[in-house]
Scaffold this active site. Structure first.
Site: not given
Length: 243
Positions: A19, A21-22, A46, A100, A122, A124, A154, A158
């Site tokens: 869910n 962004r990535m 959820k 991260t 990673a 990034n 950013h 973040k």
């Protein structure tokens, strides 16, 4: 039916943190390449609908019941990382992770997992950042005694600072013998910008990477998943993809 991956079979992906962004970008880009990828499950904190756009949804607590896959791609939070790493080790599944803010003990567990499964973490997944890290290490080695400062920017949402990418660049500078300093800015909807500055009396060098679209990270993660599938157990890094 034999479900062994063949050269013509799409790679079966399980997305953890679906869910975010990535996670959303990964699902969208994978759906645009059905001949290469199929998302066989999406894991979120959820679950509302059980199936969204044909993809089965699983709550984090239901991870054990997720279907067989070739690679798990994880972009979640540190508190969700331990479970997905343990799941991959238990079931022998390759893991690509961009989560991260990991603790030292989680990093140790990540290294240990490389003895049993192929794992690539990673901060990034931009190949440009991988090249930048190589340049930073070479510059630090060539410029002993210079001041090294890493400035990262950013979006306001973040949480971790310095960013994982900034710390990765700092590690690269450290490999070259430098002791970096960090500065973090959080503003607007900045996708990501990292500048590594080398300075001494009378001169200065700046190495900068700017990301203007989050899709570059999702594309890099998908590329990493395709590269990692069927590799032997090891702890891989994004630079390994550069060949």
């Amino acid at each position: 039916m034999d479900e062994t991956l063949t050269p013509t079979s799409p790679l079966r992906l399980l997305i953890n943190g679906a869910n975010g962004r990535m996670g959303q970008a990964l699902q969208r880009l994978a759906a645009e390449q059905p001949e290469r990828f199929v998302v066989i499950g999406a894991v979120t904190r959820k679950v509302g609908q059980r199936v969204i756009d044909g993809v089965p949804q699983f709550a984090s607590a239901e991870l054990a019941g997720a279907p067989e896959c070739d690679v798990v791609i994880d972009f979640s939070l540190p508190e969700a990382f331990d479970a997905v790493l343990a799941h991959c080790v238990e079931h022998g599944r390759a893991l690509v992770s961009g989560t991260t803010g990991l603790s030292e003990s989680q990093r140790v567990a990540l290294d240990a997992a490389g003895a049993r499964i192929p794992v690539l973490w990673a901060s990034n997944f931009s190949l440009g950042v991988a090249v930048l890290a190589d340049l930073v290490e070479r510059a630090a080695r060539s410029l002993p005694g210079w001041d090294v400062d890493i400035v990262e920017q950013h979006h306001v949402r973040k949480l971790d600072a310095p960013s994982g990418t900034a710390l990765t660049l700092g590690d690269a500078a450290g490999q070259g013998g430098a002791v970096p300093r960090y500065a973090s800015l959080r503003a607007g909807d900045i996708v990501g910008e990292h500048t590594v500055q080398f300075a001494t009396f009378g001169e200065r060098i700046e190495l900068t990477h700017r990301a203007t679209n989050r899709d570059i990270f999702a594309r890099g993660a998908l590329h990493a998943a395709a590269w990692l599938a069927n590799r032997p157990p090891a702890r891989y890094r994004i630079g390994d993809l550069l060949g």
